[in-house]
Scaffold this active site. Structure first.
Site, PDB file in Angstrom:
ATOM      1  N   CYS A  43       2.897  -7.120  16.291  1.00  0.00           N
ATOM      2  CA  CYS A  43       4.012  -6.645  16.352  1.00  0.00           C
ATOM      3  C   CYS A  43       5.044  -7.373  16.390  1.00  0.00           C
ATOM      4  CB  CYS A  43       4.583  -5.834  17.064  1.00  0.00           C
ATOM      5  SG  CYS A  43       3.964  -4.477  17.855  1.00  0.00           S
ATOM      6  N   HIS A  88       3.986   1.474   1.802  1.00  0.00           N
ATOM      7  CA  HIS A  88       5.283   1.247   1.980  1.00  0.00           C
ATOM      8  C   HIS A  88       5.551   1.727   1.051  1.00  0.00           C
ATOM      9  CE1 HIS A  88       2.001  -3.045   3.325  1.00  0.00           C
ATOM     10  NE2 HIS A  88       3.326  -2.391   4.097  1.00  0.00           N
ATOM     11  N   LYS A 117      -2.819  -2.071   7.074  1.00  0.00           N
ATOM     12  CA  LYS A 117      -4.117  -3.046   6.726  1.00  0.00           C
ATOM     13  C   LYS A 117      -5.178  -3.659   7.168  1.00  0.00           C
ATOM     14  CE  LYS A 117      -4.253  -7.952   6.577  1.00  0.00           C
ATOM     15  NZ  LYS A 117      -4.374  -9.263   5.976  1.00  0.00           N
ATOM     16  N   HIS A 131       1.392  -1.669  -0.210  1.00  0.00           N
ATOM     17  CA  HIS A 131       0.170   0.084   0.426  1.00  0.00           C
ATOM     18  C   HIS A 131       0.984   1.673   0.218  1.00  0.00           C
ATOM     19  CE1 HIS A 131       0.573   0.484   4.584  1.00  0.00           C
ATOM     20  NE2 HIS A 131       0.037  -0.708   4.508  1.00  0.00           N
ATOM     21  N   LYS A 165      -3.625   6.310  11.282  1.00  0.00           N
ATOM     22  CA  LYS A 165      -2.148   4.774  10.482  1.00  0.00           C
ATOM     23  C   LYS A 165      -2.929   4.171   9.400  1.00  0.00           C
ATOM     24  CE  LYS A 165       1.237   2.043  10.361  1.00  0.00           C
ATOM     25  NZ  LYS A 165       2.229   0.917  10.920  1.00  0.00           N
ATOM     26  N   HIS A 185      -1.732  -1.653  17.212  1.00  0.00           N
ATOM     27  CA  HIS A 185      -2.088  -2.624  16.725  1.00  0.00           C
ATOM     28  C   HIS A 185      -3.653  -3.091  17.325  1.00  0.00           C
ATOM     29  CE1 HIS A 185       1.606  -4.077  14.908  1.00  0.00           C
ATOM     30  NE2 HIS A 185       0.757  -4.082  13.903  1.00  0.00           N
ATOM     31  N   CYS A 226      -1.831  -2.884  22.638  1.00  0.00           N
ATOM     32  CA  CYS A 226      -0.688  -2.193  21.726  1.00  0.00           C
ATOM     33  C   CYS A 226      -0.883  -0.848  20.799  1.00  0.00           C
ATOM     34  CB  CYS A 226       0.148  -3.495  20.623  1.00  0.00           C
ATOM     35  SG  CYS A 226       0.681  -2.884  19.195  1.00  0.00           S
ATOM     36  N   CYS A 253       2.645  -9.271  21.669  1.00  0.00           N
ATOM     37  CA  CYS A 253       1.326  -8.756  21.086  1.00  0.00           C
ATOM     38  C   CYS A 253       1.703  -9.333  19.359  1.00  0.00           C
ATOM     39  CB  CYS A 253       2.391  -7.118  20.476  1.00  0.00           C
ATOM     40  SG  CYS A 253       1.051  -6.507  18.987  1.00  0.00           S
TER      41      CYS A 253
HETATM   42  N1  MSP Z   1       8.981  -6.719   7.862  1.00  0.00           N
HETATM   43  C1  MSP Z   1       9.113  -5.573   9.006  1.00  0.00           C
HETATM   44  C2  MSP Z   1      10.328  -4.763   8.385  1.00  0.00           C
HETATM   45  C3  MSP Z   1      11.621  -5.735   8.497  1.00  0.00           C
HETATM   46  S1  MSP Z   1      13.176  -4.677   8.193  1.00  0.00           S
HETATM   47  C4  MSP Z   1      14.446  -5.698   8.637  1.00  0.00           C
HETATM   48  C5  MSP Z   1       7.324  -5.222   8.736  1.00  0.00           C
HETATM   49  N2  MSP Z   1       7.040  -5.086   7.329  1.00  0.00           N
HETATM   50  S2  MSP Z   1       5.899  -4.126   6.812  1.00  0.00           S
HETATM   51  O1  MSP Z   1       4.990  -5.172   5.918  1.00  0.00           O
HETATM   52  O2  MSP Z   1       5.073  -4.064   8.525  1.00  0.00           O
HETATM   53  O3  MSP Z   1       6.308  -3.001   7.302  1.00  0.00           O
HETATM   54  C6  MSP Z   1       6.314  -1.739   7.899  1.00  0.00           C
HETATM   55  C7  MSP Z   1       6.872  -0.697   7.213  1.00  0.00           C
HETATM   56  O4  MSP Z   1       6.315  -0.025   5.851  1.00  0.00           O
HETATM   57  C8  MSP Z   1       7.821   0.868   7.726  1.00  0.00           C
HETATM   58  O5  MSP Z   1       8.646   0.977   8.844  1.00  0.00           O
HETATM   59  C9  MSP Z   1       7.282   1.678   6.937  1.00  0.00           C
HETATM   60  O6  MSP Z   1       8.481   1.612   6.024  1.00  0.00           O
HETATM   61  C10 MSP Z   1       6.231   1.254   6.059  1.00  0.00           C
HETATM   62  N3  MSP Z   1       4.835   1.692   6.250  1.00  0.00           N
HETATM   63  C11 MSP Z   1       3.770   0.651   6.539  1.00  0.00           C
HETATM   64  N4  MSP Z   1       2.426   1.469   7.264  1.00  0.00           N
HETATM   65  C12 MSP Z   1       3.323   2.469   7.144  1.00  0.00           C
HETATM   66  C13 MSP Z   1       2.507   4.180   6.778  1.00  0.00           C
HETATM   67  N5  MSP Z   1       1.348   4.295   7.183  1.00  0.00           N
HETATM   68  N6  MSP Z   1       2.784   5.135   6.638  1.00  0.00           N
HETATM   69  C14 MSP Z   1       4.383   5.410   6.567  1.00  0.00           C
HETATM   70  N7  MSP Z   1       4.965   3.918   6.756  1.00  0.00           N
HETATM   71  C15 MSP Z   1       4.340   2.687   6.273  1.00  0.00           C
HETATM   72  O7  MSP Z   1       7.622  -3.936   9.332  1.00  0.00           O
END
Ligand code: MSP
Length: 645
Positions: free
Chosen positions: A129, A21, A298, A18, A295, A146, A143, A126
Site C-alpha cells: 500500500c 485499470h 498483479k 490489466h 481481486k 496484499h 493487510c 505495508c
Molecule cells: N498510484 C495509486 C493511485 C494514485 S491516484 C492519485 C494506485 N495505483 S494502482 O496502479 O494500484 O491503481 C489502483 C486503481 O486501479 C484502483 O483504484 C482502480 O481504479 C484500478 N484497479 C486496479 N485493480 C482493480 C480491480 N481488480 N478492480 C477494479 N479496479 C481496479 O493505487
C-alpha cells in the site's frame, strides 16, 4: 459553455495495465463522452504514478535503470487506451518536471503556513500500500489487500497536520450528500472519521529512498506517495495560474476503486483545504473485478490483459461488458464466458438483429429511404413513448454512474422493438398496397427508435454507434438535447443498410449437438433394419419407444441470415435453450427478418450435417402443402427447450 472535468487514478508503473485499470478508465471515458453529448466542455485526465519503493524494486527485478523502467511501463499504459477507444485529454506522469514543480510549490506553501512539521513516528507499514496501517485495518494481522504482514517502522519524518481539518471534513461530507458516492463509501468514511484522525507522514529520508520529489525545505527527504500522487489532479491542469485550472477545478470529479478510498476521501480534501482550494465535487468509488472471488491484481497474478480481450471481442464489446456487468460500487466477477454470453446475446442477438432486420426491411419495402409516417396506431405510439422515456432514464442513471441501469433501460427498448416487429409483421403489410401508409409508419417508428438507441450508445460503444448513425444517415448528430426528441428523422432521407454490427462468436462448448438423453438413441432403429420386417399389423407405424427417441423441442429463433450462394438455405441461430445453429431450407418462403423472435419446433437430436459449409445441429419442423411451406409453432409462449411430446 458548462465545463466538466473527470480523472482516473494515476496507475503505478510497477505492473502492466490489466482489466482493473481498464475498467476505471473505460468508466471515465464513457462519462466524458456522455458529458460531451450534453454539450459540455470536457477535460478527461489519466496518467501514471512513477515514484516510490515499489517502482525502484520493480526496476531492479527487471534489471534496468528506474528511468528506463518507468518510461517503458508508462508508455504501455498510454498505449493501452486507444485500442479500447479511450481518449484522454491529458496524461500526467509524476516524473514530469512540470508536475514535480507543482508538488514542490504546494509543499512549500503548506510548510510555510505551519501545516507540515518534523517528528518521529512508529507504525505498521505495508509495502504494497506504501502507507502505514492501523491495527484496526488489519485482518488476521495482515493487510487485507496484499495479504502480507506489515513491518513495524520507526523513523523521523515530515507530517501533514491532517487532524486539524477533521471537523471541517466531517461537516463538508455531511452537508454534501454526493461528495462521496455510492452512499456505502460515504458511510464508510464518516464512520472512519468517528475516531480521531492522525497526521499524515509525507516524507522518506533520502538514505532510504531517492526516487521521489525532494522536499523544497529539506533536501535530505523526498515526498512520499500521496502528497506527490494526489497533486496530479492539479498539475494536469497547470495549477496554479492557468485558464484550465480556473475552468475545470470548480467542476472536478474523480473515479477510483475502493482500495484508495481513504487517500481520496480523507487525505485529498484536507490537503486541498490546507492549500485554500475548494474540494472536488464528487468522488465516484467502484468495487473490484474479481477472478474466482479474488481481486484481480498483479500481486496475486490473476490478471486479464485488455489487449487480449480487444483482439478477441472488439473494443466496443469489452466496453459494453464492463459497463453492463458491474453494478458501480459493488464487486463483480470477471470471466470470458460471461463476456462471450453478453456479446452473443445482448449485442449480436438483441441489438445486432434489431438493427439489421429493420434496415433490411427499409431496403426491401421502402427502397432504402426513410418512409413517411402516417397517424400512429396505439402500438406505434407505445414504442415511441418507451423510446423517449428510455432517454430520461438513461440520463438519470448515467448522471449517477449507474451504467448497468442505464444500459438495462436501453436494452428494454431494444427487446420491445424486436417484439414490435414480430407483432406488426411489416412483411405482411408489404404484401398489401392498401397498407402502405401503415407499413411506412411501422418502418419509421423502428428507424426513429434505432436513432434514439444509437444516441445512447455513443458514450458506451463509440465505434458501433458511429456505424449505426452512418447507416441511419445521422452521422455527427449526437447532441442529446437537440437530437433526443421524437420525429427528427426526415422522410425521404436515404439510409444505408448492410453494416454488420457484431460478428457472432463461437463458444467452444456451445453449438455442439446435445448428447441424446435417451440411451437407446445410439441403437440401430429396429423398424429400419431390412432383415427385421415389421409385423404386418404394424406396417407404417412406429412404436412409442421409437417416437420417444425423437427429441422434439421448442426453440426460439434469435438470428437468421441467408447463406451465400444458396437460394434455399437460411442459417438460423436458435435457443433450445442452449444456443445452436440450424440450417433450414426455407429461404424461398421466409425472409430472415421475419423469423427472429418466433418459437418453432426442432428435432434436437439429429446427427449434425454440413450444408453449404455450415454445420447444422438439428432440424426445424415445417408443414408442406404443395409448394407452400409453413413453419411449425406453439400456440402460446413457452420456455425455450421445452420438450414436445
Ligand atoms: N498510484 C495509486 C493511485 C494514485 S491516484 C492519485 C494506485 N495505483 S494502482 O496502479 O494500484 O491503481 C489502483 C486503481 O486501479 C484502483 O483504484 C482502480 O481504479 C484500478 N484497479 C486496479 N485493480 C482493480 C480491480 N481488480 N478492480 C477494479 N479496479 C481496479 O493505487
Amino acid at each position: 459553455m458548462t465545463a466538466y472535468y473527470l480523472t482516473t487514478p494515476i496507475f503505478y508503473v510497477n505492473a502492466q495495465p490489466h482489466m482493473g485499470h481498464a475498467y476505471s478508465t473505460v468508466v471515465a471515458d464513457a462519462v466524458c463522452r456522455y458529458q460531451r453529448l450534453l454539450g459540455k466542455d470536457v477535460g478527461f485526465q489519466t496518467g501514471t504514478d512513477e515514484h516510490g519503493d515499489k517502482i525502484v524494486h520493480a526496476a531492479a527485478d527487471a534489471e534496468v535503470s528506474v528511468k528506463e523502467y518507468v518510461d517503458k511501463i508508462s508508455a504501455m499504459f498510454k498505449a493501452a487506451w486507444p485500442p479500447l477507444a479511450i481518449v484522454p485529454d491529458t496524461f500526467v506522469r509524476t516524473t514530469d518536471p512540470a508536475h514535480m514543480g507543482v508538488v514542490q510549490g504546494v509543499l512549500q506553501q503548506v510548510y510555510d503556513q505551519g501545516d507540515i512539521y518534523f517528528s518521529e513516528y512508529t507504525g505498521l507499514y505495508c509495502k504494497g500500500c506504501e502507507q502505514f496501517l492501523t491495527e484496526k485495518e488489519l485482518v488476521d494481522g495482515k493487510c487485507p489487500d496484499h495479504l502480507t504482514e506489515p513491518a513495524k517502522i520507526s523513523e523521523q519524518n515530515y507530517f501533514f497536520r491532517m487532524s486539524k481539518y477533521q471537523e471541517w471534513l466531517i461537516d463538508h461530507i455531511t452537508k454534501h450528500p454526493e461528495f462521496i458516492t455510492p452512499e456505502r463509501y460515504r458511510n464508510e468514511v464518516l464512520s472512519f472519521l468517528k475516531e480521531p484522525l492522525e497526521d499524515l507522514c509525507i516524507s522518506r529520508p533520502t538514505t532510504r529512498l531517492t526516487w521521489g520529489i525532494p522536499l523544497p525545505f529539506d533536501n535530505r527527504f523526498v515526498t512520499y506517495v500521496w502528497f506527490d500522487a494526489l497533486i496530479n489532479y492539479l498539475s494536469g491542469l497547470d495549477y496554479p495560474a492557468s485558464p484550465d485550472f480556473a475552468r475545470y477545478w470548480p467542476v472536478a470529479e474523480h473515479v477510483i476503486a475502493k482500495d484508495i478510498l481513504k487517500p481520496h476521501a480523507i487525505y485529498w480534501p484536507t490537503m486541498l483545504k490546507a492549500m485554500g482550494i475548494e474540494p472536488y465535487q464528487r468522488l465516484h468509488v467502484h468495487g473490484y473485478w474479481n477472478m474466482n472471488e479474488t481481486k484481480m491484481s498483479k500481486s496475486l497474478g490473476n490478471v486479464v490483459r485488455p489487449g487480449e480481450l480487444v483482439a478477441e471481442f472488439g473494443a466496443d464489446s469489452v466496453r459494453y461488458f464492463l459497463l453492463r456487468e458491474m453494478s458501480f460500487g459493488l464487486d463483480a466477477g470477471f470471466s470470458k464466458e460471461a463476456l462471450m454470453a453478453r456479446h452473443n446475446s445482448d449485442l449480436t442477438n438483441d441489438l445486432g438483429n434489431l438493427f439489421s432486420r429493420s434496415l433490411t426491411m427499409v431496403k426491401n419495402f421502402a427502397a432504402s429511404v426513410v418512409p413517411q409516417p402516417c397517424t400512429p396506431s396505439a402500438q406505434d405510439q407505445e414504442l415511441a413513448e418507451a423510446a423517449l422515456a428510455m432517454l430520461g432514464h438513461y440520463r438519470e442513471h448515467l448522471d449517477h454512474f449507474a451504467f448497468h441501469r442505464a444500459l438495462s433501460a436501453v436494452w428494454e427498448v431494444i427487446s420491445r422493438a424486436n417484439k414490435y416487429i414480430v407483432s406488426t409483421q411489416p412483411w405482411e403489410l408489404a404484401k398489401d398496397p392498401q397498407q402502405a401508409a401503415q407499413l411506412g409508419t411501422v418502418l419509421y417508428t423502428l428507424l426513429e427508435t434505432l436513432r434514439l438507441i444509437t444516441l445512447t450508445l455513443h458514450p458506451i460503444m463509440p465505434e458501433t454507434a458511429a456505424k449505426m448513425a452512418e447507416a441511419l444517415g445521422v452521422a455527427g448528430e449526437t447532441s442529446l438535447n437537440d437530437c433526443g426528441v421524437w420525429g427528427r428523422l426526415m422522410p425521404g432521407r436515404a439510409i444505408t443498410p448492410g453494416a454488420q454490427l457484431f460478428p457472432r462468436l463461437q463458444q467452444e462448448t456451445k453449438d455442439k449437438p446435445q448428447p441424446p438423453k435417451n440411451k437407446t438413441m445410439n441403437e440401430p432403429a429396429t423398424e429400419k433394419t431390412p432383415s427385421q420386417k415389421p409385423a404386418p399389423e404394424a406396417e407404417g407405424l412406429i412404436s412409442f419407444d421409437a417416437f420417444q427417441n425423437l427429441e422434439l423441442r421448442v426453440a426460439e429463433i434469435v438470428a437468421a441470415e441467408k447463406i451465400a450462394k444458396s437460394d434455399r438455405l437460411l442459417k438460423l441461430t436458435v435457443k433450445a435453450p442452449e444456443e445452436r445453429t440450424i440450417v433450414a431450407g426455407i429461404a424461398q418462403h421466409y425472409q430472415p427478418e421475419e423469423l427472429v423472435g418466433r418459437q418453432v419446433i426442432i428435432v434436437a437430436n439429429l446427427k449434425p450435417a454440413k450444408l453449404m459449409g455450415v454445420a447444422s445441429h438439428g432440424m426445424v419442423l415445417a408443414a408442406k402443402e404443395g409448394d407452400r411451406l409453413v413453419l411449425s409453432a406453439v400456440s402460446g409462449p413457452v420456455a425455450n427447450g421445452s420438450r414436445v411430446a
